[in-house]
Design an enzyme around this catalytic site. Structure first.
Site, short mmCIF file in Angstrom:
data_model
loop_
_atom_site.label_atom_id
_atom_site.label_comp_id
_atom_site.label_asym_id
_atom_site.label_seq_id
_atom_site.Cartn_x
_atom_site.Cartn_y
_atom_site.Cartn_z
N GLU A 46 0.84 -1.20 0.00
CA GLU A 46 0.00 0.00 0.00
C GLU A 46 0.88 1.26 0.00
O GLU A 46 1.82 1.38 0.79
CB GLU A 46 -0.89 -0.02 1.24
CG GLU A 46 -1.80 1.19 1.38
CD GLU A 46 -2.70 1.10 2.61
OE1 GLU A 46 -3.61 1.93 2.73
OE2 GLU A 46 -2.49 0.19 3.44
N LYS A 113 -9.22 2.84 -2.79
CA LYS A 113 -9.55 2.23 -1.50
C LYS A 113 -10.93 2.68 -1.02
O LYS A 113 -11.25 3.86 -1.05
CB LYS A 113 -8.47 2.60 -0.48
CG LYS A 113 -8.55 1.87 0.84
CD LYS A 113 -7.34 2.24 1.72
CE LYS A 113 -7.34 1.51 3.03
NZ LYS A 113 -6.15 1.84 3.85
N CYS A 151 -5.77 -3.13 2.03
CA CYS A 151 -5.67 -3.15 3.49
C CYS A 151 -7.02 -3.17 4.20
O CYS A 151 -7.66 -4.21 4.31
CB CYS A 151 -4.82 -1.97 3.95
SG CYS A 151 -4.13 -2.18 5.63
N SER A 177 0.20 -2.32 7.34
CA SER A 177 -0.40 -2.66 8.63
C SER A 177 0.70 -2.74 9.68
O SER A 177 1.51 -3.66 9.65
CB SER A 177 -1.14 -4.00 8.52
OG SER A 177 -1.71 -4.36 9.75
N LYS A 183 -1.17 -9.13 16.73
CA LYS A 183 -1.69 -8.76 15.41
C LYS A 183 -1.68 -9.95 14.44
O LYS A 183 -2.59 -10.09 13.62
CB LYS A 183 -0.86 -7.61 14.86
CG LYS A 183 -1.43 -6.90 13.64
CD LYS A 183 -2.66 -6.09 14.01
CE LYS A 183 -3.09 -5.13 12.93
NZ LYS A 183 -2.25 -3.93 12.83
N GLY A 292 23.32 6.29 27.61
CA GLY A 292 23.74 6.50 28.99
C GLY A 292 23.49 5.22 29.76
O GLY A 292 22.35 4.79 29.91
N ILE A 297 18.33 -1.90 34.60
CA ILE A 297 17.73 -2.78 33.59
C ILE A 297 17.34 -2.05 32.32
O ILE A 297 17.52 -2.56 31.21
CB ILE A 297 16.52 -3.53 34.19
CG1 ILE A 297 15.96 -4.56 33.20
CG2 ILE A 297 15.41 -2.56 34.61
CD1 ILE A 297 16.84 -5.75 33.01
N ASP A 298 16.81 -0.82 32.42
CA ASP A 298 16.33 -0.13 31.22
C ASP A 298 17.46 0.22 30.27
O ASP A 298 17.41 -0.08 29.07
CB ASP A 298 15.56 1.13 31.61
CG ASP A 298 14.31 0.83 32.43
OD1 ASP A 298 13.58 -0.10 32.05
OD2 ASP A 298 14.09 1.51 33.43
N ASN A 375 16.55 15.96 40.41
CA ASN A 375 16.41 16.23 38.99
C ASN A 375 17.62 16.95 38.41
O ASN A 375 17.93 16.79 37.22
CB ASN A 375 15.14 17.05 38.74
CG ASN A 375 13.87 16.24 38.95
OD1 ASN A 375 13.89 15.02 38.86
ND2 ASN A 375 12.77 16.91 39.26
N THR A 399 16.19 6.11 27.52
CA THR A 399 16.04 4.76 28.06
C THR A 399 14.77 4.55 28.88
O THR A 399 14.61 3.50 29.50
CB THR A 399 17.26 4.40 28.93
OG1 THR A 399 17.38 5.35 29.99
CG2 THR A 399 18.54 4.41 28.10
N LYS A 516 4.48 16.02 30.06
CA LYS A 516 5.78 15.40 29.81
C LYS A 516 5.73 14.51 28.57
O LYS A 516 6.65 14.53 27.74
CB LYS A 516 6.20 14.54 31.01
CG LYS A 516 6.79 15.29 32.18
CD LYS A 516 7.36 14.30 33.19
CE LYS A 516 7.89 14.99 34.42
NZ LYS A 516 8.45 14.04 35.40
#
Length: 545
Positions: A46, A113, A151, A177, A183, A292, A297-298, A375, A399, A516
């Site tokens: 498409e 379409k 589609c 898609s 999905k 960084g 974990i992230d 911060n 991250t 944010k």
């Protein structure tokens, strides 16, 4: 009348806006389908000519004119084969999402379409119109009546039924898609149902590749006239899919088809995120990235994703220790970089942090330290990382994960700095799942076990853990999944077994941090409801519920 019809399906990436380059590639692929694969028909995804989704490029007359010239050029180069090419067609004051049938140097037919999606990530009604006179496209190749749909048309029963009533026994369906969890099963069930309803054989071609926050997975399939779905083509893979349609049996015989049977959800999500990073970098001119690396974990998962996407030699990790950084964090970061072969730099943030404290000291006099000072540390890291990317080139990957973006557990202009957010649509509990999965698929541990098993912490104050400010992640993510992904109400979530006080706390955090999220970097969509274009909440919003 021929016993079979050979179809070449071009499951490739066609970048948005690259009309001239896409046209050149389409012409080359048409010739390849004819000369190397012996195809009678070649089909493209498409809007392959313009790339999908072109968004407000479709409001530029010059862009549409360029597409018109390009489709005529492709048609002129099409001989000895039939090509079905998707493109945006301008007709006076309206634009149609079309697929044109090209043959013998000209445009033979054009299908417009009929069903324009206008939900989730789709807003096609902003740009396209439906032909008021209706649209049906049926043509013959080697005596086989072939139809075309696009589609979303297939998600409704009427367009396919109408095409079959027009004589089609084989229907080509080009798609764009995007991937999301679950999905594939949903698509396969739909295709089987449509084929059984009509007896039509279906060739379902999906585009592949990353486009900003969308990642298209390919995973093209063919379905015979009895509703049997052939195993899908490899997801997130650029490849030719060549099949023979056997008319007497209304079934397909694959000739060139790299198929997959059972692929885990974690494997598909990983491929989606890796492809998202890979294509975002490639399409925006970045050959390398910065991460960084905190020892948590992230950032560890983002580093592994970056290495899989670009290669270790194109990734630089940076440790940014402070007075609150545990030695274990530094050690784990070094261990991961050694394991993956990634260059590691270290820049202490103390001089920057101390300078900010000194500059602000007279204004902060007499006030107790709070989140402001925390911060400042995060923003010190953001300044350093952006400076490195600025000076040496490359893209800074941020991250944060979906849980953090949801409740605002991230510092704007701090750890939210960066141009792309690989984990933006992945909840924290899923981050742990992906990390554990990634460690099972190679001999080299991509994420040190010590990273996976330690309690999450931002390390912005002594003895800090995430659970000082947030519910346990299994609780938080459960509430967020119901509220964000499924749009359930406060009452429904409480009825699901979550404490009212915790629900109210989490829902309030989601609400007050909309501002944010509006400033967050894009990241690959992998869920049914990602932050960004498919969840458009107002920042100034008095509704609670």
């Amino acid at each position: 009348m021929s016993e079979f019809l050979r179809i070449a399906m071009a499951q490739f990436d066609f970048p948005v806006g690259a009309v001239a380059q896409n046209a050149e590639r389409i012409i080359a692929l048409i010739e390849q389908a004819r000369d190397e694969h012996g195809a009678d028909v070649v089909m493209f995804p498409e809007l392959a000519l313009s790339g999908y989704p072109p968004e407000d490029l479709l409001l530029r007359p010059g862009f549409l004119a360029h597409c018109q010239v390009a489709i005529e050029r492709i048609a002129a180069a099409t001989h000895g084969i039939v090509a079905v090419v998707g493109w945006p067609q301008s007709a006076g004051s309206v634009v149609y999402n079309v697929a044109s049938v090209l043959c013998d140097g000209q445009v033979e037919q054009t299908y417009r379409k009929r069903e324009l999606p206008n939900y989730a990530v789709f807003d096609e009604r902003r740009y396209f119109e439906v032909d008021p006179n209706g649209s049906r496209c049926v043509f013959k190749v080697k005596g086989v009546p072939v139809g075309v749909l696009i589609c979303e048309d297939l998600w409704f029963s009427e367009p396919l039924a109408d095409t079959v009533c027009g004589g089609a026994e084989l229907v080509l369906v080009p798609n764009a898609s995007p991937y999301e969890r679950g999905k594939h099963a949903q698509r396969d069930a739909l295709l089987a149902e449509r084929a059984r309803e009509t007896g039509a054989a279906i060739a379902y071609l999906n585009v592949v590749g990353g486009q900003d926050a969308l990642v298209f997975d390919g995973a093209s399939v063919v379905v015979d006239g009895h509703g049997r779905v052939h195993p899908a083509a490899a997801a997130f893979s650029d490849q030719w899919l060549v099949v023979d349609y056997m008319r007497s049996e209304r079934r397909f015989v694959p000739l060139q088809w790299v198929a997959e049977s059972e692929v885990s959800i974690n494997a598909l999500v990983w491929r989606a995120v890796v492809r998202g990073v890979q294509d975002y970098c490639r399409k925006n001119g970045f050959s390398k990235v910065w991460v960084g690396l905190s020892g948590g974990i992230d950032s560890a998962l983002v580093l592994a994703i970056a290495v899989d996407a670009l290669g270790a030699d194109q990734v630089t990790a940076v440790r940014l220790p402070s007075r609150y950084t545990a030695e274990l964090s530094n050690d784990l970061a070094a261990e991961q970089c050694h394991s993956l072969g990634v260059r590691l730099e270290t820049v202490a943030i103390e001089p920057v942090f101390e300078g900010l404290l000194a500059a602000l000291g007279p204004l902060f006099a007499g006030m107790a330290p709070d989140a402001t000072e925390e911060n400042l540390q995060s923003r010190s890291r953001g300044v350093i990382l952006m400076a490195l990317a600025n000076k040496f080139g490359g893209l800074l990957l941020t991250t944060g994960n979906k849980s953090e973006y949801a409740v605002g557990y991230a510092t704007i202009y701090g750890d939210m700095c960066g141009g792309y957010a690989p984990l933006k649509d992945i909840y924290k509990s899923q981050v742990f799942e992906l990390a554990q999965w990634r460690n099972t698929v190679s001999d080299v541990l991509a994420i040190p076990p010590g990273v996976i098993h330690r309690p999450p912490s931002a390390e912005l104050r002594a003895q800090q853990t995430d659970q000082d400010s947030l519910p346990p992640y299994e609780v938080l993510d459960g509430i967020l999944s119901l509220y964000v992904d499924q749009e359930q109400s406060r009452e429904d979530i409480i009825a699901a077994g979550y404490a009212a006080g915790v629900v109210d706390y989490v829902l309030n955090l989601v609400k007050i941090n909309e501002w944010k999220r509006h400033q967050a970097a894009p990241g690959p969509k992998v869920s049914q409801r990602a932050f960004g274009r498919e969840r458009r909440y107002p920042i100034s919003n008095a509704y609670r519920g």
